[in-house]
Design a protein around this motif. Sequence first.
Motif, PDB file in Angstrom:
ATOM      1  N   ARG A   1      28.067  99.737  42.165  1.00  0.00           N
ATOM      2  CA  ARG A   1      29.362  99.500  41.530  1.00  0.00           C
ATOM      3  C   ARG A   1      30.462  99.965  42.493  1.00  0.00           C
ATOM      4  NH1 ARG A   1      27.225  96.108  38.121  1.00  0.00           N
ATOM      5  NH2 ARG A   1      26.360  96.964  36.183  1.00  0.00           N
ATOM      6  N   ARG A   2      31.648  99.388  42.317  1.00  0.00           N
ATOM      7  CA  ARG A   2      32.784  99.748  43.166  1.00  0.00           C
ATOM      8  C   ARG A   2      34.070  99.649  42.349  1.00  0.00           C
ATOM      9  NH1 ARG A   2      33.513  98.226  49.505  1.00  0.00           N
ATOM     10  NH2 ARG A   2      35.683  98.924  49.793  1.00  0.00           N
ATOM     11  N   ARG A   3      34.994 100.573  42.567  1.00  0.00           N
ATOM     12  CA  ARG A   3      36.297 100.562  41.895  1.00  0.00           C
ATOM     13  C   ARG A   3      37.402 100.605  42.956  1.00  0.00           C
ATOM     14  NH1 ARG A   3      33.073  99.452  38.507  1.00  0.00           N
ATOM     15  NH2 ARG A   3      32.547 100.646  36.640  1.00  0.00           N
ATOM     16  N   ARG A   4      38.642 100.314  42.560  1.00  0.00           N
ATOM     17  CA  ARG A   4      39.774 100.348  43.501  1.00  0.00           C
ATOM     18  C   ARG A   4      40.977 101.023  42.832  1.00  0.00           C
ATOM     19  NH1 ARG A   4      43.738  96.494  46.268  1.00  0.00           N
ATOM     20  NH2 ARG A   4      43.581  97.078  48.466  1.00  0.00           N
ATOM     21  N   TYR A   5      41.331 102.188  43.355  1.00  0.00           N
ATOM     22  CA  TYR A   5      42.446 102.976  42.832  1.00  0.00           C
ATOM     23  C   TYR A   5      43.674 102.842  43.735  1.00  0.00           C
ATOM     24  CZ  TYR A   5      39.194 105.819  39.943  1.00  0.00           C
ATOM     25  OH  TYR A   5      38.271 106.259  39.031  1.00  0.00           O
ATOM     26  N   ARG A   6      44.825 102.711  43.109  1.00  0.00           N
ATOM     27  CA  ARG A   6      46.095 102.856  43.840  1.00  0.00           C
ATOM     28  C   ARG A   6      46.450 104.348  43.833  1.00  0.00           C
ATOM     29  NH1 ARG A   6      50.235  99.418  45.038  1.00  0.00           N
ATOM     30  NH2 ARG A   6      49.288  97.786  43.762  1.00  0.00           N
ATOM     31  N   VAL A   7      46.866 104.853  44.990  1.00  0.00           N
ATOM     32  CA  VAL A   7      47.143 106.289  45.120  1.00  0.00           C
ATOM     33  C   VAL A   7      48.589 106.490  45.569  1.00  0.00           C
ATOM     34  CG1 VAL A   7      46.454 108.450  46.234  1.00  0.00           C
ATOM     35  CG2 VAL A   7      44.726 106.689  45.756  1.00  0.00           C
ATOM     36  N   LYS A   8      49.295 107.386  44.865  1.00  0.00           N
ATOM     37  CA  LYS A   8      50.663 107.736  45.242  1.00  0.00           C
ATOM     38  C   LYS A   8      50.768 109.249  45.413  1.00  0.00           C
ATOM     39  CE  LYS A   8      52.886 103.801  42.932  1.00  0.00           C
ATOM     40  NZ  LYS A   8      53.924 103.387  41.943  1.00  0.00           N
ATOM     41  N   ARG A   9      51.682 109.660  46.251  1.00  0.00           N
ATOM     42  CA  ARG A   9      51.879 111.083  46.486  1.00  0.00           C
ATOM     43  C   ARG A   9      52.476 111.771  45.267  1.00  0.00           C
ATOM     44  NH1 ARG A   9      54.759 110.746  52.498  1.00  0.00           N
ATOM     45  NH2 ARG A   9      52.900 110.022  53.651  1.00  0.00           N
ATOM     46  N   GLY A  10      52.013 113.003  45.018  1.00  0.00           N
ATOM     47  CA  GLY A  10      52.626 113.821  43.983  1.00  0.00           C
ATOM     48  C   GLY A  10      53.831 114.554  44.539  1.00  0.00           C
ATOM     49  N   GLN A  11      54.481 115.357  43.706  1.00  0.00           N
ATOM     50  CA  GLN A  11      55.667 116.081  44.165  1.00  0.00           C
ATOM     51  C   GLN A  11      55.310 117.138  45.203  1.00  0.00           C
ATOM     52  OE1 GLN A  11      57.657 117.638  40.702  1.00  0.00           O
ATOM     53  NE2 GLN A  11      58.545 115.662  40.161  1.00  0.00           N
ATOM     54  N   THR A  12      54.141 117.749  45.040  1.00  0.00           N
ATOM     55  CA  THR A  12      53.696 118.794  45.961  1.00  0.00           C
ATOM     56  C   THR A  12      52.662 118.218  46.918  1.00  0.00           C
ATOM     57  OG1 THR A  12      54.016 120.450  44.223  1.00  0.00           O
ATOM     58  CG2 THR A  12      52.668 121.099  46.114  1.00  0.00           C
ATOM     59  N   ALA A  13      52.775 118.554  48.192  1.00  0.00           N
ATOM     60  CA  ALA A  13      51.790 118.088  49.167  1.00  0.00           C
ATOM     61  C   ALA A  13      50.400 118.541  48.745  1.00  0.00           C
ATOM     62  CB  ALA A  13      52.125 118.633  50.551  1.00  0.00           C
ATOM     63  N   GLY A  14      49.461 117.614  48.776  1.00  0.00           N
ATOM     64  CA  GLY A  14      48.104 117.929  48.338  1.00  0.00           C
ATOM     65  C   GLY A  14      47.821 117.514  46.912  1.00  0.00           C
ATOM     66  N   THR A  15      48.832 116.973  46.221  1.00  0.00           N
ATOM     67  CA  THR A  15      48.634 116.419  44.877  1.00  0.00           C
ATOM     68  C   THR A  15      48.922 114.925  44.913  1.00  0.00           C
ATOM     69  OG1 THR A  15      50.918 116.839  44.126  1.00  0.00           O
ATOM     70  CG2 THR A  15      49.289 118.597  43.804  1.00  0.00           C
ATOM     71  N   PHE A  16      48.194 114.182  44.059  1.00  0.00           N
ATOM     72  CA  PHE A  16      48.293 112.722  44.083  1.00  0.00           C
ATOM     73  C   PHE A  16      48.161 112.158  42.677  1.00  0.00           C
ATOM     74  CE2 PHE A  16      46.805 114.046  48.212  1.00  0.00           C
ATOM     75  CZ  PHE A  16      47.459 113.212  49.105  1.00  0.00           C
ATOM     76  N   LEU A  17      48.759 110.972  42.500  1.00  0.00           N
ATOM     77  CA  LEU A  17      48.648 110.227  41.249  1.00  0.00           C
ATOM     78  C   LEU A  17      47.785 108.994  41.517  1.00  0.00           C
ATOM     79  CD1 LEU A  17      52.398 110.418  40.158  1.00  0.00           C
ATOM     80  CD2 LEU A  17      50.536 111.948  39.498  1.00  0.00           C
ATOM     81  N   PHE A  18      46.698 108.865  40.778  1.00  0.00           N
ATOM     82  CA  PHE A  18      45.757 107.750  40.924  1.00  0.00           C
ATOM     83  C   PHE A  18      45.868 106.832  39.709  1.00  0.00           C
ATOM     84  CE2 PHE A  18      44.268 110.426  44.088  1.00  0.00           C
ATOM     85  CZ  PHE A  18      43.047 110.094  44.646  1.00  0.00           C
ATOM     86  N   SER A  19      45.673 105.539  39.918  1.00  0.00           N
ATOM     87  CA  SER A  19      45.583 104.603  38.795  1.00  0.00           C
ATOM     88  C   SER A  19      44.560 103.526  39.133  1.00  0.00           C
ATOM     89  CB  SER A  19      46.940 103.976  38.471  1.00  0.00           C
ATOM     90  OG  SER A  19      47.418 103.210  39.558  1.00  0.00           O
ATOM     91  N   VAL A  20      43.821 103.083  38.100  1.00  0.00           N
ATOM     92  CA  VAL A  20      42.770 102.095  38.310  1.00  0.00           C
ATOM     93  C   VAL A  20      42.608 101.253  37.055  1.00  0.00           C
ATOM     94  CG1 VAL A  20      40.946 103.655  37.512  1.00  0.00           C
ATOM     95  CG2 VAL A  20      40.362 101.762  39.051  1.00  0.00           C
ATOM     96  N   LEU A  21      42.275  99.986  37.240  1.00  0.00           N
ATOM     97  CA  LEU A  21      41.868  99.129  36.129  1.00  0.00           C
ATOM     98  C   LEU A  21      40.343  99.092  36.153  1.00  0.00           C
ATOM     99  CD1 LEU A  21      42.726  97.187  33.837  1.00  0.00           C
ATOM    100  CD2 LEU A  21      42.555  95.326  35.499  1.00  0.00           C
ATOM    101  N   ASP A  22      39.729  99.762  35.194  1.00  0.00           N
ATOM    102  CA  ASP A  22      38.274  99.900  35.154  1.00  0.00           C
ATOM    103  C   ASP A  22      37.745  99.170  33.928  1.00  0.00           C
ATOM    104  OD1 ASP A  22      35.631 100.689  35.069  1.00  0.00           O
ATOM    105  OD2 ASP A  22      36.027 102.787  35.507  1.00  0.00           O
ATOM    106  N   ASN A  23      37.081  98.039  34.145  1.00  0.00           N
ATOM    107  CA  ASN A  23      36.530  97.237  33.056  1.00  0.00           C
ATOM    108  C   ASN A  23      37.570  96.933  31.979  1.00  0.00           C
ATOM    109  OD1 ASN A  23      33.422  96.752  33.286  1.00  0.00           O
ATOM    110  ND2 ASN A  23      33.781  98.828  34.071  1.00  0.00           N
TER     111      ASN A  23
END
Length: 536
Positions: free
Chosen positions: A415-437
């Motif tokens: 199986r494979r998924r694809r997440y879009r990743v954006k930077r969070g306010q603090t370096a080392g934090t991130f916001l992920f989003s995915v359409l999963d099924n």
Amino acid sequence: MIKATQGSVYMEAQWFVNSGTRVGNGWPLNRHFQRNPKAAHSVTLSMPSRRRVVSRRRLTVTAAAVAEANKSATKAETPVRIVAIVGEGSISPLKSTPWEEVMLHTAKRLKWIDESYKMHVFADRFCDVTHPDTKNIQIVCNADILVIVAVTSKDSVVWIQTNCKNVQNIICFDSATELVNKLGGLSFPSETERNVLGNIFGNSQRLEKRKKSEEVVQTVFEAWDRRNSDDIRFCLLVIINAYIKPVPILKNLRSKGFSTLNCMVKNCGRQILNCLMDPNCRKALQCLNQCSPVDQVCNYRCIASYESPNLEAFSLCVLQKNNCLELDAKVPEKPYVSPMEKFRGKDLCHETAEDLFVGWLGNLEWSWRVVAGQNPAYDQFPCQYQLFYRGKARGSFWYEPVFMVKTLEGKMVWRRRRYRVKRGQTAGTFLFSVLDNGVVSNEFWSIVDVCDDLSWGLFHYKGAARAAGQSYTGAVLVSPDGSYPQNDHQKERVVAALEKCGIKEWELFAVDNCSCIDPPLGIPDGSTLHSVIQVT
């Protein structure tokens, strides 16, 4: 690490087909949903009278709403008193950790859900009739829920039978069969006899509790048998939700009856029919219907086993686009895990943090391989590869996990998924989003720690599939080859990083990284990798 789960709407979908309901081109709407033609002539009140009736109704509804709001507020403020009694010196199957330590950790993790949950943990040595502890006895007797784990001493059994008669909710695991389980004041056999669960209430006069108790018992014991820290906590939350007060993260995912069916028929008729005509999609819905609606482990295994384009279209329409189950979930606020501050002696910046995610990709065909994970629903799959890379568009960043699933029919599939990743306010934090099924999941990730030589890293996440009513937390330990750090100093550093997440090392599941043949790796042409750091 993969996300999103669907509630079970199989019964409504099956009814939709069996009843001959049709929508869209050439599919007339079933008469059950048509307006009664006589309804327009059934009201004969004059206008003033109608105003008075409406006014009274509004007052009644308002009063009822206020009363219900006050009732809900009172429930929310009421503390939940939980007591766990564990056998003296008993050892759990969680990497041979003492049960007392496991339950004390569970008490801390319950606070992430609700600060009003108060859990005391006692070894059964306090059940000593020759030296009674009045204070502790009072705590036990006033418990809303009593959890008994690995208690086999005859003296302890007699003490519990004598002193805990008034506790309304008692659940016993791996303990003497003489101890009686009780939920909502209704007794039932020990877990060793639960194979006859369907008949345990046959002689009970309180038949209205039968179905509810059966579902709770089944869910609790199935979760306990999975033997992990998340499911131990889940057992307690299920009982709290059923018998003490609502647990928001366990909001019932079953359909809302007519409103759910009407929404599905009106908006998703074609997707329902396509799903029920597709063997894989139909199996997924049937499998989901056998799961407790709040059991993420069971739900996601069904989805990962039988995913198909028709299942994705069904979920996208019923859950994501039209929210026919009227669900909602938020990314958990707790725990907040702060990211690492420095890497190779320098302050961590966004570019370096992204490079740490990219990891070994370029030197290897993957960024990282998962060594172990904490979440039982999403981190246990074998052969987990992580691919992080920068996209062709400026500022774009992507994450693609590739993993193997052993389906419920015993097949091994990738199986494979694809997440879009954006930077969070603090370096080392991130916001992920995915359409999963067909369902969107949003997640907050922290890079907790990465060794200077990139020999290992620890990433923490927490997220929610809002339209599926599911929220979750977890963490993954990664390395270039999927093996655990061997150096004693690095092991200590890993344990310290896990502590930042509120996770014990014995909570991790080792990922099976054997027999990982021909994983579907590779990234899109034009993608870029490291920006700041060098990987050798």
